[in-house]
Design an enzyme around this catalytic site. Structure first.
Site, PDB file in Angstrom:
ATOM      1  N   ASP A 128       0.822  -1.206   0.000  1.00  0.00           N
ATOM      2  CA  ASP A 128       0.000   0.000   0.000  1.00  0.00           C
ATOM      3  C   ASP A 128       0.858   1.260   0.000  1.00  0.00           C
ATOM      4  O   ASP A 128       0.598   2.204  -0.750  1.00  0.00           O
ATOM      5  CB  ASP A 128      -0.920  -0.016   1.225  1.00  0.00           C
ATOM      6  CG  ASP A 128      -2.301   0.531   0.924  1.00  0.00           C
ATOM      7  OD1 ASP A 128      -2.661   0.572  -0.270  1.00  0.00           O
ATOM      8  OD2 ASP A 128      -3.021   0.896   1.862  1.00  0.00           O
ATOM      9  N   ASP A 139      -9.278  -1.893   1.820  1.00  0.00           N
ATOM     10  CA  ASP A 139      -9.128  -1.339   3.167  1.00  0.00           C
ATOM     11  C   ASP A 139     -10.214  -1.828   4.112  1.00  0.00           C
ATOM     12  O   ASP A 139     -10.152  -1.565   5.315  1.00  0.00           O
ATOM     13  CB  ASP A 139      -9.157   0.193   3.110  1.00  0.00           C
ATOM     14  CG  ASP A 139      -8.031   0.759   2.267  1.00  0.00           C
ATOM     15  OD1 ASP A 139      -6.945   0.155   2.272  1.00  0.00           O
ATOM     16  OD2 ASP A 139      -8.239   1.780   1.594  1.00  0.00           O
TER      17      ASP A 139
END
Length: 378
Positions: free
Chosen positions: A219, A265
């Site tokens: 990420d 997420d």
């Protein structure tokens, strides 16, 4: 995998001007608060209910609801596979016409979204069917080979009620396909997230740490190191993210200035939180300490992500904040309670794995044999 919190239009200091050169009115503080508060609430719903349903899924014997178990090897490979997929999509959007790519993706996610939404609403819809509803059972079965070599490829059980749910979900699917409306997008996104948390099971806490740790690096690199993830997220017209308009108060349902949250997420921390709920239940203490701790950690981590993004006016890799919170808080609680060993020794087997089934049978046979020996000795 889209895994960033951002505002496609206000993600930077220059983003007040859309691509057509016209000036976009700045979002009001109320609109921003409503948008990110709604995203936070939408993220919590599939995690909470998906975790609860994952417990029933782990206990159930229905072939259509068998969970997919993620091992440490799968977890280690996942960031690499996700990176290749993300880069591939980025190159596709650069080389080929974005219109045709999104058309193919829309058809693909149209089918997946209908199935996911149907599976999501089925337990809730059962309460609305009358007792005398003519409910018939069906089974979709595809096998390969014959005799002892016969192998099941697809074994899906459903009933008439499921077909009704499929019809209702198809209405949402057509709405999404024709209008690409943000509400239809969110219905599919929530369904994907809940199904992911429910049906994707980590086999132990160590595997969860490997997966979250790998995606933590993934990420950060793809959001801060390059513009690849944000570019794909903006170009990708598919329900792989939850969106909410910041100008809803001014424009109503036709609002177009969206904040967004990638499904990665939600699902990635969600399957770890669901694992901790199943670990709580395995302790048989009638408390859900680790589940509530990790759930609160998720709220803290996502809230911090939104705060940092608002301060720096730049898309944020949410897992940068979610991973330390979701792993660190439960581990600290385990240290305080002296249950670290129990946490990291907790193991779940794959119900589809014949070796796991054989091992389980052998363990139960050994246990019953030891009990008989104890009785004889007495």
């Amino acid at each position: 995998m889209d895994s960033a919190v951002s505002d496609p239009h206000n993600g930077s200091a220059e983003a007040g001007t859309p691509a057509n050169g016209t000036t976009r009115p700045p979002s009001t503080p109320e609109g921003i608060a409503l948008a990110y508060g709604s995203l936070l609430l939408m993220a919590l719903l599939p995690i909470f209910f998906g975790a609860l349903r994952s417990v029933r899924c782990a206990r159930g014997k229905s072939s259509s609801d068998m969970p997919e178990t993620i091992t440490s090897r799968d977890a280690a490979r996942f960031p690499i596979i996700a990176s290749c997929t993300l880069l591939g999509l980025y190159l596709f959007f650069k080389i080929f016409s974005q219109e045709y790519i999104n058309l193919l993706l829309s058809m693909y996610f149209f089918v997946l979204g209908i199935l996911a939404l149907s599976h999501t609403i089925s337990p809730f819809m059962n309460k609305f069917f009358p007792a005398n509803f003519p409910n018939r059972q069906y089974q979709l079965l595809f096998t390969q080979g014959s005799g002892e070599n016969k192998e099941e490829i697809i074994n899906y059980e459903f009933d008439t009620k499921d077909l009704v749910c499929l019809g209702l979900s198809s209405v949402v699917g057509v709405w999404y396909l024709l209008r690409k409306h943000w509400i239809a997008n969110n219905l599919f996104g929530l369904a994907f997230s809940l199904n992911g948390v429910e049906l994707l099971h980590l086999n132990n806490v160590s595997t969860g740490c490997i997966l979250l740790g790998g995606l933590f690096i993934y990420d950060i690199f793809w959001v801060f190191g390059t513009n690849v993830m944000v570019t794909v997220a903006k170009s990708f017209e598919a329900p792989i993210k939850l969106v909410f308009p910041q100008d809803l108060l001014e424009k109503g349902l036709e609002a177009d200035n969206f904040a967004m949250l990638g499904l990665g997420d939600i699902v990635i921390p969600g399957i770890f939180i669901a694992l901790l709920l199943r670990f709580d239940i395995s302790l048989k203490k009638n408390t859900h300490t680790y589940f509530y701790t990790s759930f609160a950690a998720y709220i803290f981590g996502l809230g911090l992500t939104i705060f940092i993004m608002h301060i720096f006016k730049h898309a944020q890799p949410a897992l940068l904040y979610l991973v330390p919170a979701c792993i660190g808080f439960p581990v600290l609680v385990a240290l305080a309670k002296g249950e670290v060993a129990e946490m990291f020794s907790y193991e779940e087997s794959n119900p589809k794995d014949p070796a796991a089934e054989t091992e389980s049978k052998e363990e139960s046979t050994e246990a019953s044999a030891s009990k008989r020996l104890e009785k004889k000795e007495k």
